[in-house]
Design a protein around this motif. Structure first.
Motif, short mmCIF file in Angstrom:
data_model
loop_
_atom_site.label_atom_id
_atom_site.label_comp_id
_atom_site.label_asym_id
_atom_site.label_seq_id
_atom_site.Cartn_x
_atom_site.Cartn_y
_atom_site.Cartn_z
N VAL A 13 -0.51 5.20 9.01
CA VAL A 13 -0.37 3.77 8.73
C VAL A 13 -1.58 3.00 9.24
CG1 VAL A 13 0.94 1.71 9.36
CG2 VAL A 13 2.13 3.76 8.63
N VAL A 14 -1.99 3.26 10.47
CA VAL A 14 -3.13 2.54 11.04
C VAL A 14 -4.38 2.78 10.20
CG1 VAL A 14 -4.68 2.39 13.04
CG2 VAL A 14 -2.19 2.39 13.38
N LEU A 15 -4.62 4.01 9.79
CA LEU A 15 -5.79 4.29 8.95
C LEU A 15 -5.72 3.54 7.62
CD1 LEU A 15 -6.26 8.10 9.68
CD2 LEU A 15 -7.82 6.23 10.32
N ALA A 16 -4.54 3.49 7.01
CA ALA A 16 -4.39 2.76 5.74
C ALA A 16 -4.62 1.27 5.93
CB ALA A 16 -3.00 3.02 5.15
N MET A 17 -4.06 0.72 7.01
CA MET A 17 -4.25 -0.71 7.27
C MET A 17 -5.71 -1.03 7.59
SD MET A 17 -1.53 -2.50 6.69
CE MET A 17 -1.55 -4.00 7.67
N ALA B 71 -2.21 5.32 22.63
CA ALA B 71 -3.64 5.55 22.86
C ALA B 71 -4.15 6.68 21.96
CB ALA B 71 -3.90 5.87 24.33
N ARG B 72 -3.36 7.74 21.82
CA ARG B 72 -3.76 8.86 20.95
C ARG B 72 -3.87 8.42 19.49
NH1 ARG B 72 -0.39 11.73 24.34
NH2 ARG B 72 1.35 11.65 22.88
N VAL B 73 -2.93 7.60 19.03
CA VAL B 73 -3.00 7.10 17.65
C VAL B 73 -4.30 6.34 17.44
CG1 VAL B 73 -1.99 5.44 16.02
CG2 VAL B 73 -0.51 7.03 17.27
N LEU B 74 -4.62 5.45 18.37
CA LEU B 74 -5.84 4.66 18.22
C LEU B 74 -7.08 5.55 18.25
CD1 LEU B 74 -4.87 1.62 20.46
CD2 LEU B 74 -5.01 1.68 17.95
N GLU B 75 -7.12 6.50 19.16
CA GLU B 75 -8.29 7.39 19.25
C GLU B 75 -8.42 8.25 18.00
OE1 GLU B 75 -7.57 9.21 23.07
OE2 GLU B 75 -8.11 7.35 24.12
N LEU C 246 0.83 -1.21 0.00
CA LEU C 246 0.00 0.00 0.00
C LEU C 246 0.86 1.25 0.00
CD1 LEU C 246 -2.37 -1.12 2.92
CD2 LEU C 246 -2.83 -1.35 0.46
N ARG C 247 0.30 2.32 -0.51
CA ARG C 247 0.96 3.63 -0.46
C ARG C 247 -0.03 4.64 0.10
NH1 ARG C 247 5.80 3.50 -3.23
NH2 ARG C 247 6.01 1.70 -4.58
N THR C 248 0.49 5.48 0.97
CA THR C 248 -0.26 6.61 1.48
C THR C 248 0.40 7.86 0.92
OG1 THR C 248 1.08 6.93 3.47
CG2 THR C 248 -0.74 5.32 3.62
N GLU C 249 -0.02 9.01 1.39
CA GLU C 249 0.58 10.26 0.90
C GLU C 249 2.08 10.30 1.12
OE1 GLU C 249 0.38 14.96 2.08
OE2 GLU C 249 -1.47 13.78 2.22
N ARG C 250 2.55 9.76 2.27
CA ARG C 250 3.98 9.86 2.61
C ARG C 250 4.69 8.53 2.79
NH1 ARG C 250 4.02 13.15 7.96
NH2 ARG C 250 2.39 11.66 8.45
N LEU C 251 3.94 7.42 2.76
CA LEU C 251 4.51 6.15 3.20
C LEU C 251 4.25 5.00 2.22
CD1 LEU C 251 3.30 6.46 6.88
CD2 LEU C 251 5.57 7.02 5.99
N HIS C 252 5.14 4.02 2.29
CA HIS C 252 4.98 2.76 1.55
C HIS C 252 4.89 1.65 2.58
CE1 HIS C 252 6.85 -0.35 -1.43
NE2 HIS C 252 5.54 -0.48 -1.34
N LEU C 253 3.82 0.89 2.52
CA LEU C 253 3.60 -0.27 3.40
C LEU C 253 3.74 -1.50 2.52
CD1 LEU C 253 2.12 2.23 4.62
CD2 LEU C 253 0.52 0.64 5.63
N ARG C 254 4.71 -2.35 2.85
CA ARG C 254 5.01 -3.48 1.97
C ARG C 254 5.35 -4.72 2.79
NH1 ARG C 254 10.12 -4.61 2.74
NH2 ARG C 254 11.65 -2.97 3.11
N GLY D 149 -10.18 6.39 15.31
CA GLY D 149 -11.58 6.03 15.52
C GLY D 149 -11.86 4.99 16.58
N PHE D 150 -10.82 4.44 17.21
CA PHE D 150 -11.01 3.42 18.24
C PHE D 150 -11.61 4.03 19.51
CE2 PHE D 150 -8.08 1.26 15.52
CZ PHE D 150 -8.23 -0.10 15.77
N VAL D 151 -12.31 3.17 20.26
CA VAL D 151 -12.91 3.54 21.53
C VAL D 151 -12.29 2.68 22.63
CG1 VAL D 151 -15.08 3.52 22.85
CG2 VAL D 151 -15.09 4.17 20.42
#
Length: 187
Positions: free
Chosen positions: A114-118, A143-147, A8-16, A150-152
């Motif tokens: 990354v989390v949003l893309a995954m 915790a901030r990344v998860l929140e 996957l590719r995001t605006e700034r990252l490559h996930l491979r 969209g995580f609860v």
């Protein structure tokens, strides 16, 4: 359904998918005590751990239980860390998410990106209803990344882990498909 590790590719990252050549940078990441401060296992002390980790990444996909990707910065190819979708259960339409990033990448929004893309990939490709994450209650950055994704926060596991002699609690975070739909609409 068979799992194939996404590229996957995001605006700034490559996930491979992981490659054997990632071993040295992975070992450097997983030996950093600051990075693993809230981890559920101590820092690695043996290079062989990197080889086993990469082998396990390939086995996760082959065994249809999850995927783990390398996160690289697009502009310079720098190894930033990794992210996983694991414990996939097609009967319950559930999985878990986890991630680990090197100190130089902290504070730039990469983990959230990354989390949003995954999550986009996983909810679509795996037809998920629920994704869960567990983290040490002292890990406020995670915790901030998860929140922000969209995580609860759903609960606390008391004295869930002992790492290097420190006893700690864990938080359970969850994201279900209907909440995710509302979260995306609100963004």
């Amino acid at each position: 359904m068979s799992l194939k590790t996404p590229d996957l590719r995001t605006e700034r990252l490559h996930l491979r998918p992981f490659r054997e050549s990632d071993g040295e940078e992975l070992f450097s990441l997983m030996t950093d005590r600051d990075v693993l401060r809230y981890w559920d296992e101590p820092a690695w002390s043996n290079q062989e751990r990197a080889t086993r980790f990469i082998d396990k990444c390939h086995a996760m996909s082959a065994d249809d239980v999850g995927v783990r990707v390398v996160v690289e910065r697009l502009d310079d190819g720098a190894f930033l860390g990794w992210c996983s979708v694991s414990r996939w259960n097609p009967d319950f339409r559930s999985a878990a998410v986890g991630f680990c990033f090197a100190k130089p990448s902290w504070g730039h929004g990469y983990a959230t990106e990354v989390v949003l893309a995954m999550l986009d990939w996983a909810f679509d490709a795996l037809d998920l209803n629920r994704v869960q994450a567990e983290l040490d209650t002292r890990n406020l950055a995670c915790a901030r990344v998860l929140e922000k994704s969209g995580f609860v926060r759903e609960g606390r596991l008391r004295q869930d882990c002992i790492v290097d002699g420190d006893v700690s609690d864990s938080w359970i975070y969850g994201l279900i498909a209907s909440d995710r739909t509302r979260f995306i609409a609100d963004c």
